[in-house]
Design a protein around this motif. Structure first.
Motif, PDB file in Angstrom:
ATOM      1  N   ARG A   1       0.936  -1.166  -0.065  1.00  9.06           N
ATOM      2  CA  ARG A   1      -0.074  -0.051   0.027  1.00  9.06           C
ATOM      3  C   ARG A   1       0.965   1.240   0.003  1.00  9.06           C
ATOM      4  O   ARG A   1       0.571   2.091  -0.764  1.00  9.06           O
ATOM      5  N   THR A   2       2.047   1.226   0.835  1.00 12.34           N
ATOM      6  CA  THR A   2       2.896   2.388   0.764  1.00 12.34           C
ATOM      7  C   THR A   2       3.564   2.649  -0.381  1.00 12.34           C
ATOM      8  O   THR A   2       3.643   3.944  -0.841  1.00 12.34           O
ATOM      9  N   PHE A   3       4.050   1.451  -1.013  1.00 17.07           N
ATOM     10  CA  PHE A   3       4.875   1.391  -2.353  1.00 17.07           C
ATOM     11  C   PHE A   3       3.959   2.082  -3.397  1.00 17.07           C
ATOM     12  O   PHE A   3       4.462   2.743  -4.286  1.00 17.07           O
ATOM     13  N   THR A   4       2.627   1.690  -3.385  1.00 17.80           N
ATOM     14  CA  THR A   4       1.754   2.075  -4.553  1.00 17.80           C
ATOM     15  C   THR A   4       1.550   3.713  -4.498  1.00 17.80           C
ATOM     16  O   THR A   4       1.422   4.380  -5.396  1.00 17.80           O
ATOM     17  N   ILE A   5       1.251   4.131  -3.074  1.00 16.65           N
ATOM     18  CA  ILE A   5       1.191   5.442  -2.928  1.00 16.65           C
ATOM     19  C   ILE A   5       2.427   6.280  -3.287  1.00 16.65           C
ATOM     20  O   ILE A   5       2.303   7.364  -3.980  1.00 16.65           O
ATOM     21  N   GLY A   6       3.423   5.790  -3.088  1.00 16.50           N
ATOM     22  CA  GLY A   6       4.717   6.386  -3.511  1.00 16.50           C
ATOM     23  C   GLY A   6       5.184   6.567  -4.999  1.00 16.50           C
ATOM     24  O   GLY A   6       5.685   7.210  -5.510  1.00 16.50           O
ATOM     25  N   VAL A   7       4.646   5.257  -5.650  1.00 15.86           N
ATOM     26  CA  VAL A   7       4.587   5.368  -7.063  1.00 15.86           C
ATOM     27  C   VAL A   7       3.747   6.478  -7.628  1.00 15.86           C
ATOM     28  O   VAL A   7       4.116   7.131  -8.678  1.00 15.86           O
ATOM     29  N   ASP A   8       2.666   6.521  -7.272  1.00 16.84           N
ATOM     30  CA  ASP A   8       1.609   7.576  -7.956  1.00 16.84           C
ATOM     31  C   ASP A   8       2.335   9.186  -7.494  1.00 16.84           C
ATOM     32  O   ASP A   8       2.223   9.704  -8.553  1.00 16.84           O
ATOM     33  N   GLN A   9       2.882   9.099  -6.171  1.00 20.70           N
ATOM     34  CA  GLN A   9       3.515  10.514  -6.344  1.00 20.70           C
ATOM     35  C   GLN A   9       4.751  10.813  -7.224  1.00 20.70           C
ATOM     36  O   GLN A   9       5.054  11.769  -7.370  1.00 20.70           O
TER      37      GLN A   9
ATOM     38  N   GLY B   1       9.314 -13.589  -2.908  1.00 22.06           N
ATOM     39  CA  GLY B   1       9.919 -12.356  -2.054  1.00 22.06           C
ATOM     40  C   GLY B   1       9.874 -11.094  -2.745  1.00 22.06           C
ATOM     41  O   GLY B   1      10.180 -10.089  -2.326  1.00 22.06           O
ATOM     42  N   MET B   2       9.448 -11.000  -4.047  1.00 21.96           N
ATOM     43  CA  MET B   2       9.342  -9.945  -4.810  1.00 21.96           C
ATOM     44  C   MET B   2       8.022  -9.401  -4.936  1.00 21.96           C
ATOM     45  O   MET B   2       7.139 -10.066  -5.039  1.00 21.96           O
ATOM     46  N   SER B   3       7.695  -8.026  -4.775  1.00 21.15           N
ATOM     47  CA  SER B   3       6.447  -7.585  -5.102  1.00 21.15           C
ATOM     48  C   SER B   3       6.038  -7.265  -6.406  1.00 21.15           C
ATOM     49  O   SER B   3       7.129  -7.302  -7.340  1.00 21.15           O
ATOM     50  N   LYS B   4       5.036  -7.236  -6.892  1.00 21.00           N
ATOM     51  CA  LYS B   4       4.579  -7.204  -8.293  1.00 21.00           C
ATOM     52  C   LYS B   4       5.132  -5.763  -8.851  1.00 21.00           C
ATOM     53  O   LYS B   4       5.273  -4.887  -8.218  1.00 21.00           O
TER      54      LYS B   4
ATOM     55  N   ALA C   1      13.972  -0.152  -4.244  1.00 20.76           N
ATOM     56  CA  ALA C   1      13.372  -0.416  -5.466  1.00 20.76           C
ATOM     57  C   ALA C   1      14.303  -0.202  -6.542  1.00 20.76           C
ATOM     58  O   ALA C   1      15.630   0.375  -6.647  1.00 20.76           O
ATOM     59  N   THR C   2      13.804  -0.610  -7.648  1.00 17.46           N
ATOM     60  CA  THR C   2      14.562  -0.774  -9.175  1.00 17.46           C
ATOM     61  C   THR C   2      13.791  -0.331 -10.098  1.00 17.46           C
ATOM     62  O   THR C   2      12.529  -0.607 -10.166  1.00 17.46           O
ATOM     63  N   VAL C   3      13.845   0.845 -10.793  1.00 15.72           N
ATOM     64  CA  VAL C   3      13.013   1.530 -11.957  1.00 15.72           C
ATOM     65  C   VAL C   3      13.518   1.194 -13.257  1.00 15.72           C
ATOM     66  O   VAL C   3      14.985   1.612 -13.384  1.00 15.72           O
ATOM     67  N   THR C   4      12.745   0.945 -14.268  1.00 19.43           N
ATOM     68  CA  THR C   4      13.392   0.828 -15.566  1.00 19.43           C
ATOM     69  C   THR C   4      12.650   1.814 -16.355  1.00 19.43           C
ATOM     70  O   THR C   4      11.302   1.870 -16.509  1.00 19.43           O
ATOM     71  N   LEU C   5      13.464   2.637 -16.994  1.00 21.76           N
ATOM     72  CA  LEU C   5      12.650   3.727 -17.662  1.00 21.76           C
ATOM     73  C   LEU C   5      12.790   3.267 -19.424  1.00 21.76           C
ATOM     74  O   LEU C   5      14.069   2.940 -19.903  1.00 21.76           O
ATOM     75  N   ILE C   6      12.050   3.062 -19.932  1.00 19.86           N
ATOM     76  CA  ILE C   6      11.686   2.511 -21.478  1.00 19.86           C
ATOM     77  C   ILE C   6      11.502   3.667 -22.400  1.00 19.86           C
ATOM     78  O   ILE C   6      10.569   4.254 -22.514  1.00 19.86           O
ATOM     79  N   SER C   7      12.376   3.801 -23.539  1.00 20.81           N
ATOM     80  CA  SER C   7      11.991   4.641 -24.549  1.00 20.81           C
ATOM     81  C   SER C   7      12.209   4.011 -25.748  1.00 20.81           C
ATOM     82  O   SER C   7      12.623   2.912 -25.995  1.00 20.81           O
TER      83      SER C   7
END
Length: 459
Positions: A46-54, A108-111, A80-86
């Motif tokens: 829940r916290t991660f989802t809110i953080g992603v939206d922000q 052990g990994m979140s979706k 976390a790990t972020v992949t930016l695709i262009s």
């Protein structure tokens, strides 16, 4: 062992409480072990989802270059790990191994959350894939399993100690009451239940203590009543023996003069021998009849005094006057035996008594003094405010027979010769009269003779 457990409430309570504590504690630990990681994972999602939206909102307000800085800070902060695709390719921020783990669907990994973002300095729309590492959840579960043996041991120790303390607290009054009940079953009333509580067990202990007090009182009353009953039975047996002896002696006392009288009368009727002289033997027959009459009167007096419905007729009576009349009545017999009969008056008590009966008692006492004293003896009656003492000199009663003189038909001289004593009822009548008046008395040997003392009651 099973038999010992069945026979002990302490062991039953101890094992029951210990088992309940262990099962409850292990159940709680198991629930926490399962629920805590899941709860942590849910909260993190829940916290991660809110953080992603922000994060998406913030990236759309900055340039691509500024976005890189923001993404690096986000990955560091949220593990976390972020992949930016262009169109030109993809750029990864954070730990690249997390992306590989997510693609391989490792536990052990979140979706991964995917979204589109457009920076302010470019018209191109970027696809952003954000994943969060969830090793903490697995670590929490692993820690729970690692601690399980130690937690189990700790639960066992605490449960055993707690069960022992609880059993001791709750079983002690029950054991005390059980101990008391065993003593009660053995008719032992010398106990006290030391249970100072205010609950139902305390009320029961108080009731037991109250019951034993009442039981002790009842037992004491019963023992007293039983002792009194035994005394009454012994007294009744003694009285029964006395009655039998009394009737036997009375029969003898009446049989002898009747036989004598019958013989005298027959001899006079048939003018046998010297009985032809009727003028000589008629007075003797009259004397025999008078003896029989006196004996019958004494028997009737005793019967009246010992009857259940007999009551004294009390009147105010002058003891001095009663004694003077008694002395005067026995003065002729005393003079005949050359006995000095004297009354010493130190007071003139007036008592509420049955005058006729008390005069009878005084007459028997003085009469015995005159009758049993030898010629030339002294019989002195001394009257004070609280006591009457009659003493006759020249004769003593054997010490072993002093306690028997008030027995009906008892005579110190056992031959029962009419010339050496009376019927043996005189002092028995005296005893009954004085007992009815609740007057204490005693007879004892004095240096010069025999003393009869009466302590007068002033009602």
């Amino acid at each position: 062992m099973l038999k010992k457990i069945k026979g002990s409430i302490f062991l039953k309570m101890f094992l029951s409480i210990a088992l309940i504590l262990m099962i409850s504690s292990l159940a709680i630990y198991g629930i926490v072990m399962v629920a805590m990681p899941q709860s942590y994972k849910t909260q993190s999602d829940r916290t991660f989802t809110i953080g992603v939206d922000q994060l998406i909102e913030e990236l759309e307000k900055v340039t691509y270059k500024e976005g890189e800085t923001i993404l690096d800070q986000f990955c560091l902060k949220n593990n976390a790990t972020v992949t930016l695709i262009s169109k030109e390719g993809k750029q990864t921020f954070g730990d690249i191994s997390l992306t590989e783990a997510v693609e391989e669907d490792q536990v052990g990994m979140s979706k991964t959350i995917g979204s589109a973002v457009k920076f302010t300095d470019s018209d191109e729309t970027y696809t952003i894939m954000i994943g969060q590492q969830m090793k903490v959840v697995s670590q929490i579960t692993e820690v729970f399993w690692r601690l399980l043996p130690w937690i189990t041991l700790l639960i066992l120790i605490i449960s055993l100690i707690g069960a022992y303390i609880c059993s001791a607290i709750f079983a002690k009054p029950v054991l005390e009451i059980s101990r008391i009940s065993k003593k009660m079953s053995e008719a032992d009333t010398t106990w006290h239940c030391d249970v100072s509580r205010t609950d139902e067990l305390g009320v029961l202990a108080l009731s037991l203590n109250t019951m034993v007090q009442k039981l002790n009182t009842t037992m004491n009353d019963l023992e007293t009543a039983n002792y009194q009953l035994q005394e009454d039975i012994q007294r009744e047996r003694k009285q029964e023996l006395q009655r039998r002896a009394f009737f036997a002696a009375v029969s003898h006392e009446l049989k002898t003069p009747i036989t004598i009288l019958k013989g005298q009368l027959e001899s006079m009727i048939y003018r046998i021998g010297e009985y032809k002289d009727r003028d000589k033997y008629l007075p003797l027959s009259l004397h025999t009849v008078e003896r029989m009459e006196n004996l019958v009167k004494e028997i009737l007096t005793i019967s009246r005094l010992t009857s259940d419905g007999f009551r004294l007729t009390r009147t105010a009576s002058n003891v001095k006057q009663m004694m003077q009349d008694c002395i005067i009545s026995y003065q002729p017999l005393a003079s005949k035996k050359k006995i000095t009969l004297h009354l010493e008056v130190q007071a003139e008590p007036v008592l509420e008594v049955d005058k006729k009966l008390l005069e009878k008692a005084f007459s028997n006492i003085v009469g015995n003094g005159v009758l049993y004293s030898p010629e030339g003896a002294n019989v002195t009656a001394t009257l004070t405010e609280s006591m009457l003492n009659v003493e006759n000199t020249g004769v003593h009663i054997p010490e072993e027979k002093l306690t028997d003189v008030f027995t009906p038909l008892f005579r110190v001289e056992e031959s029962r010769n009419q010339h050496t004593g009376g019927s043996g009822l005189g002092l028995y009548i005296v005893k009954n009269i004085l007992d009815l008046h609740h007057m204490k008395f005693e007879i004892k040997n004095c240096p010069d003779g025999v003393c009869f003392t009466i302590w007068l009651n002033h009602n």
